[in-house]
Every structure is written in structure tokens, then in C-alpha cells.
Design an enzyme around this catalytic site. Structure first.
Site, mmCIF file in Angstrom:
data_model
loop_
_atom_site.group_PDB
_atom_site.id
_atom_site.type_symbol
_atom_site.label_atom_id
_atom_site.label_comp_id
_atom_site.label_asym_id
_atom_site.label_seq_id
_atom_site.Cartn_x
_atom_site.Cartn_y
_atom_site.Cartn_z
ATOM 1 N N LYS A 16 0.830 -1.217 0.000
ATOM 2 C CA LYS A 16 0.000 0.000 0.000
ATOM 3 C C LYS A 16 0.856 1.256 0.000
ATOM 4 O O LYS A 16 0.612 2.176 -0.756
ATOM 5 C CB LYS A 16 -0.877 0.078 1.259
ATOM 6 C CG LYS A 16 -1.937 -0.949 1.406
ATOM 7 C CD LYS A 16 -2.867 -0.601 2.571
ATOM 8 C CE LYS A 16 -2.189 -0.499 3.934
ATOM 9 N NZ LYS A 16 -1.626 -1.749 4.444
ATOM 10 N N ARG A 91 -8.817 1.615 9.589
ATOM 11 C CA ARG A 91 -8.498 0.212 9.869
ATOM 12 C C ARG A 91 -9.598 -0.484 10.666
ATOM 13 O O ARG A 91 -9.488 -1.684 10.922
ATOM 14 C CB ARG A 91 -7.204 0.139 10.686
ATOM 15 C CG ARG A 91 -5.936 -0.065 9.858
ATOM 16 C CD ARG A 91 -4.790 -0.076 10.834
ATOM 17 N NE ARG A 91 -3.623 -0.773 10.450
ATOM 18 C CZ ARG A 91 -2.527 -0.214 9.926
ATOM 19 N NH1 ARG A 91 -2.515 1.052 9.615
ATOM 20 N NH2 ARG A 91 -1.454 -0.939 9.711
ATOM 21 N N ARG A 128 11.571 -6.665 4.407
ATOM 22 C CA ARG A 128 11.416 -5.225 4.185
ATOM 23 C C ARG A 128 12.427 -4.436 5.015
ATOM 24 O O ARG A 128 12.647 -4.711 6.184
ATOM 25 C CB ARG A 128 9.993 -4.833 4.588
ATOM 26 C CG ARG A 128 9.711 -3.357 4.454
ATOM 27 C CD ARG A 128 8.242 -3.082 4.350
ATOM 28 N NE ARG A 128 7.499 -3.282 5.590
ATOM 29 C CZ ARG A 128 6.181 -3.122 5.690
ATOM 30 N NH1 ARG A 128 5.472 -2.796 4.625
ATOM 31 N NH2 ARG A 128 5.571 -3.322 6.838
ATOM 32 N N ARG A 161 12.054 -2.348 10.388
ATOM 33 C CA ARG A 161 11.070 -1.763 11.315
ATOM 34 C C ARG A 161 10.939 -2.667 12.524
ATOM 35 O O ARG A 161 10.920 -3.884 12.385
ATOM 36 C CB ARG A 161 9.709 -1.663 10.616
ATOM 37 C CG ARG A 161 9.519 -0.379 9.873
ATOM 38 C CD ARG A 161 8.273 -0.421 9.030
ATOM 39 N NE ARG A 161 7.067 -0.748 9.770
ATOM 40 C CZ ARG A 161 5.833 -0.662 9.264
ATOM 41 N NH1 ARG A 161 5.663 -0.240 8.027
ATOM 42 N NH2 ARG A 161 4.783 -0.978 9.981
ATOM 43 N N ARG A 172 -0.017 -8.679 13.635
ATOM 44 C CA ARG A 172 -0.640 -7.630 12.822
ATOM 45 C C ARG A 172 -1.629 -8.231 11.832
ATOM 46 O O ARG A 172 -2.674 -7.646 11.557
ATOM 47 C CB ARG A 172 0.438 -6.805 12.107
ATOM 48 C CG ARG A 172 1.148 -5.863 13.087
ATOM 49 C CD ARG A 172 2.470 -5.368 12.567
ATOM 50 N NE ARG A 172 2.358 -4.590 11.366
ATOM 51 C CZ ARG A 172 3.351 -4.446 10.476
ATOM 52 N NH1 ARG A 172 4.510 -5.053 10.664
ATOM 53 N NH2 ARG A 172 3.170 -3.704 9.431
#
Ligand code: AMP
Length: 230
Positions: A16, A91, A128, A161, A172
Site C-alpha cells: 500500500k 483500519r 522489508r 522496522r 498484525r
């Protein structure tokens, strides 16, 4: 002047942020990422940052009231008059309801859901890296980490992260299926909602996103700006 008011939905790691950023650049409108706003607050050590740090590190959601207040303030600024791309908000159903109230007097929301299977998300998120300086996301999956230690854009240090390890990613995703997926049902009956496949190569996702947004905008009677102002 017609505004493109775009909402990008999808699970963590769906791409996203990357797609939202590119779309926003091409159409000359701001990308508003609630995750980025919160991470900046944590980095700066502000009161907001201290409030949300632990929640984010556990992979949980910060309160609807807090995040809605942040978005209300952000959407009150003049740079969103020509449109915006929202990434990471809403969300939950209450957040989606609050957003409808915030944008009640604007052009309709154009909502795109990026769909990617869970196992692919876990794989992507573990690879990532994010630039400590400019926030750019980089996929380091399958490469030697020493090859991707610096950001291509600004030379900043690339880091993982703190919420991108497998346990937190699974949490998550659990939160996503519990709280966020039902919210997608809230939008899915609208003529300005469409789902696209986020598991294909990024350029194909980009084309699908542009096609979906412009198609819905035209169907809603909005004259679409040409884009590609990158
Ligand atoms: P993201 O970068 O969008 O994955 O967001 C990172 C983290 O920030 C999330 O795991 C949540 O802890 C928090 N966060 C971001 N956006 C929201 C939101 N709309 N509602 C609640 N928490 C959020």
C-alpha cells in the site's frame, strides 16, 4: 476542481505504502500515511510518540479516537483540497464511519483494496527494510543484506522496522483479519469500491491501481486529471 480522494486498503506488507506514494506523486496530491505519522512521532519522542510506541511494537492498533483526531486535523489542511491518498487509515469500522463524517462535503471516497495471501505477506515483510532518514521502503528479500544497507534515494541507513519480525507480523495479520477485514465489508457495496490483486509485480499493481481509480472516478461522474506529473 474535482478531487481524487483515494483510500488504499489492504493487509500489512501488501504494498500500500509504495503504491500510494507513487500514485500520489503522479497525480500531485499528498499521501497521508498514519503509520508514517505515528513512526515520526515515536522517533521525535513527542508525547504522542510515547503514548503509541509500545502499542505499535506489539503490532496492535492505537485507539480509534486518537488516530481519527490525527486524520481529522490532517484532512483539514489546504493541501488536500485537490485530493489525497490515505494509506493505513481507516483500519476499523468506527474509523471508516468517522472518515465518512470528515469528508461528507467532498467528492466521494474512491476505495481500493489490495489483496495478497497471508504467507506472501509474512515473506515480504520479513525482507522489508526502511530508510531511517526518508522513510523509503526497500525489499531486501532474497538478497545479501550487506548489499542493501543504504537508501538509493538519499543514502540514509536502511533498518528493519521494529514491528516487522515474524511474531509481530503474525499479530498484525491477526488484528487485520479481526478488525480491518470487517471494515472492508463496510465499503464493498459501494460503486466506488474495487479490489485489485496485490500479489503480482509492482508495475502491474500500479497499472491496476490507476485503472481502478480512474475507472471508478469516471463512473462517479468525476473528470479525472491526466496524472503522470512525476
Ligand atoms: P502501518 O505502517 O500502516 O503498518 O502502521 C504501523 C502501526 O501503526 C500499526 O501496526 C498500528 O500500531 C499503528 N497504526 C497505523 N495506522 C493506524 C490506524 N488507522 N489505526 C490504528 N493504529 C494504526
Amino acid at each position: 476542481m474535482v478531487a481524487l480522494n483515494v483510500v488504499m486498503l489492504g493487509p500489512p506488507g501488501a504494498g500500500k505504502g509504495t503504491q500510494a506514494e507513487r500514485f500520489a506523486r503522479e497525480y500531485g496530491i499528498p499521501k497521508i500515511s498514519t503509520g508514517d505519522i505515528l513512526r515520526e512521532a515515536v522517533q521525535s519522542g513527542s508525547e504522542l510518540g510515547r503514548t503509541v510506541k509500545a502499542v505499535m511494537e506489539r503490532g496492535e492498533l492505537v485507539s480509534d479516537q486518537l488516530i481519527t483526531g490525527i486524520v481529522r486535523e490532517r484532512l483539514g489542511r489546504p493541501d488536500v483540497n485537490d485530493g489525497f491518498v490515505l494509506d493505513g487509515f481507516p483500519r476499523t469500522v468506527p474509523q471508516a464511519q468517522a472518515l465518512d463524517g470528515i469528508v461528507a462535503d467532498r467528492d466521494p471516497l474512491i476505495v481500493v483494496e489490495m489483496q495478497v495471501p497471508d504467507e506472501e505477506l509474512v515473506r515480504r515483510v520479513q525482507g522489508r527494510r526502511v530508510c531511517k532518514v526518508c522513510g523509503t521502503n526497500v525489499s531486501a528479500f532474497g538478497t545479501d543484506p550487506s548489499q542493501v544497507s543504504r537508501c538509493e534515494k538519499c543514502g540514509g541507513e536502511l533498518v528493519t522496522r521494529s514491528d516487522d519480525n515474524e511474531a509481530v507480523v503474525r499479530e498484525r495479520l491477526r488484528v487485520y483479519w479481526r478488525d480491518t477485514r470487517p471494515m472492508i465489508e463496510y465499503y464493498s457495496g459501494r460503486p466506488t469500491f474495487r479490489a485489485i490483486d496485490g500479489a503480482v509485480p509492482p508495475e502491474q499493481v500500479r497499472q491496476a491501481l490507476v485503472g481502478a481509480v480512474t475507472g471508478m472516478a469516471r463512473a462517479a461522474g468525476l473528470s479525472v486529471p491526466p496524472g503522470a506529473r512525476a
